[in-house]
Design an enzyme around this catalytic site. Structure first.
Site, mmCIF file in Angstrom:
data_model
loop_
_atom_site.group_PDB
_atom_site.id
_atom_site.type_symbol
_atom_site.label_atom_id
_atom_site.label_comp_id
_atom_site.label_asym_id
_atom_site.label_seq_id
_atom_site.Cartn_x
_atom_site.Cartn_y
_atom_site.Cartn_z
ATOM 1 N N ARG A 1 -0.407 24.322 -49.034
ATOM 2 C CA ARG A 1 -0.163 24.355 -47.595
ATOM 3 C C ARG A 1 -0.139 25.784 -47.049
ATOM 4 O O ARG A 1 0.049 25.960 -45.848
ATOM 5 C CB ARG A 1 1.191 23.698 -47.295
ATOM 6 C CG ARG A 1 1.117 22.227 -46.872
ATOM 7 C CD ARG A 1 2.539 21.725 -46.721
ATOM 8 N NE ARG A 1 2.692 20.645 -45.810
ATOM 9 C CZ ARG A 1 2.785 19.359 -46.140
ATOM 10 N NH1 ARG A 1 2.660 18.994 -47.394
ATOM 11 N NH2 ARG A 1 2.979 18.446 -45.219
ATOM 12 N N ARG B 1 5.363 5.063 -39.209
ATOM 13 C CA ARG B 1 5.251 5.021 -40.677
ATOM 14 C C ARG B 1 6.507 4.488 -41.359
ATOM 15 O O ARG B 1 7.614 4.831 -40.997
ATOM 16 C CB ARG B 1 4.958 6.426 -41.210
ATOM 17 C CG ARG B 1 5.133 6.553 -42.730
ATOM 18 C CD ARG B 1 4.450 7.748 -43.316
ATOM 19 N NE ARG B 1 4.966 9.017 -42.839
ATOM 20 C CZ ARG B 1 4.407 10.194 -43.123
ATOM 21 N NH1 ARG B 1 3.317 10.245 -43.878
ATOM 22 N NH2 ARG B 1 4.927 11.304 -42.660
ATOM 23 N N ARG C 1 11.254 7.795 -43.102
ATOM 24 C CA ARG C 1 11.656 9.147 -43.478
ATOM 25 C C ARG C 1 12.473 9.815 -42.380
ATOM 26 O O ARG C 1 12.188 9.649 -41.207
ATOM 27 C CB ARG C 1 10.405 9.993 -43.767
ATOM 28 C CG ARG C 1 9.895 9.796 -45.177
ATOM 29 C CD ARG C 1 8.521 10.344 -45.363
ATOM 30 N NE ARG C 1 8.329 11.693 -44.833
ATOM 31 C CZ ARG C 1 7.204 12.386 -44.987
ATOM 32 N NH1 ARG C 1 6.201 11.862 -45.657
ATOM 33 N NH2 ARG C 1 7.084 13.583 -44.474
ATOM 34 N N ARG D 1 6.466 20.482 -37.548
ATOM 35 C CA ARG D 1 5.535 20.337 -38.674
ATOM 36 C C ARG D 1 4.103 20.671 -38.248
ATOM 37 O O ARG D 1 3.343 21.264 -39.013
ATOM 38 C CB ARG D 1 5.624 18.916 -39.240
ATOM 39 C CG ARG D 1 6.865 18.728 -40.109
ATOM 40 C CD ARG D 1 7.371 17.311 -40.090
ATOM 41 N NE ARG D 1 6.548 16.387 -40.849
ATOM 42 C CZ ARG D 1 6.634 15.058 -40.719
ATOM 43 N NH1 ARG D 1 7.479 14.518 -39.873
ATOM 44 N NH2 ARG D 1 5.867 14.290 -41.454
ATOM 45 N N LYS E 1 -3.244 11.332 -45.852
ATOM 46 C CA LYS E 1 -3.416 11.874 -47.201
ATOM 47 C C LYS E 1 -2.807 10.954 -48.260
ATOM 48 O O LYS E 1 -3.455 10.611 -49.253
ATOM 49 C CB LYS E 1 -2.773 13.279 -47.310
ATOM 50 C CG LYS E 1 -3.296 14.275 -46.278
ATOM 51 C CD LYS E 1 -2.621 15.638 -46.419
ATOM 52 C CE LYS E 1 -1.134 15.653 -46.106
ATOM 53 N NZ LYS E 1 -0.798 15.384 -44.690
#
Ligand code: ADP
Ligand code: ADP
Ligand code: ZN
Length: 217
Positions: A88, A127, A161, A172, A14
Site C-alpha cells: 500500500r 459490506r 467491520r 481511507r 480485492k
C-alpha cells in the site's frame, strides 16, 4: 508459480476476487487486512496499537505489515500468492520485490481494479462478512440466500467491520490517493500493470482477472 497483486481502493473488490482465485486456482491469499484484524484480537501490545490506527482509517506502519508478509512468505508454501491489500506504499512495494527475489520468485502481474469513489461508499457501507469462513457479502449486490446465514458454511455469525462507515472511508480514500496510488505509476513503469473495470459484476471482474493471469507464463 504465479504471483499477483490486487491493487485498488477500499471496497474495490480485492477480497472478493482473491477468494475466487483461491477456490478456482488453488493460489494462496495474503491479505494484510485479515492478518491485522487477527492481530488486533490477540490482545498483544502490537494488536492494541494496530486497532486504534485501523479504526481511524489510517495505514499501519510499513514495518509491521512488511514483517507480517515476510513471515508468511517464509512459512507458507504455495504455487502462487495473491497479495490483497499489500503493498500500500512505495516502501512496501520495494520490500515485496526484495522478499520475492530472495526466494527466487517474482511478481507476474499487478491487477489495478478501477472503481469510482461514489461506488465505493455503497460497496463499503453494505459490506458484511462471515465470521467463520470469511465469505464476503453485500446488502444489495451479494446478499446471503437465506437471511442471516452464510451460503458457504451455514454459520449465522455474520459481521460488519468497525471501519466500514462513511467517516473512516473518507480517511481511507485519502490514504489511498496519497500513499497507495503512486504504486500505479511504479508498476506501470515496471511493465507489470494491468488495469481492469472493477465496476462490472463480480463474475465479469473475475473473467477480466483470469484473462490477465492466462496471459502470464
Ligand atoms: P479494505 O478492504 O478497505 O481495502 P483492508 O482489509 O485491506 O481494507 O485493510 C483494513 C485496514 O488495515 C486499513 O485501513 C489499514 O489500516 C490496515 N492495512 C491493511 N493492509 C495494510 C497495509 N498493506 N499497509 C498499511 N496498513 C494496512
Ligand atoms: P476490498 O477487499 O477491495 O475492500 P471487497 O471484496 O470486500 O473489497 O468488496 C467490497 C464490497 O463490495 C463487498 O460487500 C462485496 O460483496 C461487494 N462487491 C465486491 N465486488 C463487487 C462487484 N463487482 N459488484 C458489486 N459488488 C461487489
Ligand atoms: Zn461462512
Amino acid at each position: 508459480m504465479l504471483n499477483i497483486i490486487l491493487l485498488g481502493p477500499p471496497g474495490a473488490g480485492k477480497g472478493t476476487q482473491a477468494r475466487k482465485l483461491v477456490e478456482e486456482r488453488g493460489m494462496v491469499q495474503l491479505s494484510t487486512g485479515d492478518m491485522l484484524r487477527a492481530a488486533r484480537t490477540s490482545g498483544t501490545e502490537m494488536g492494541k496499537k494496530v486497532a486504534e490506527v485501523m479504526d481511524k482509517g489510517q495505514l499501519v506502519t510499513d514495518e509491521i505489515v512488511i514483517g507480517l508478509i515476510e513471515e508468511q512468505l517464509k512459512t507458507v508454501k504455495a504455487n502462487g500468492f495473491i497479495f490483497d491489500g499489500f503493498p500500500r506504499t512505495l516502501p512496501q512495494a520495494d520490500a515485496l520485490g526484495r522478499l520475492l527475489a530472495r526466494n527466487g520468485q517474482k511478481l507476474n502481474a499487478v491487477v489495478e481494479m478501477r472503481v469510482d469513489d461514489e461506488a465505493l461508499v455503497a460497496r463499503i457501507t453494505g459490506r458484511y462478512t462471515c465470521g467463520e469462513c470469511g465469505e464476503v457479502y453485500h446488502d444489495t449486490t451479494k446478499p446471503t440466500k437465506v437471511d442471516g446465514t452464510c451460503d458457504e458454511c451455514g454459520s449465522t455469525n455474520l459481521k460488519r467491520r468497525a471501519d466500514d462507515n462513511e467517516d473512516s472511508l473518507r480517511t481511507r480514500l485519502m490514504e489511498y490517493y496519497k500513499k497507495t496510488s503512486p504504486l500505479i505509476g511504479y508498476y506501470y513503469h515496471q511493465g507489470d500493470l494491468f488495469p481492469i473495470d472493477g465496476l462490472a459484476e463480480i463474475d465479469k471482474v473475475s473473467s477480466q482477472i483470469n484473462g490477465v493471469i492466462d496471459h502470464q507464463n
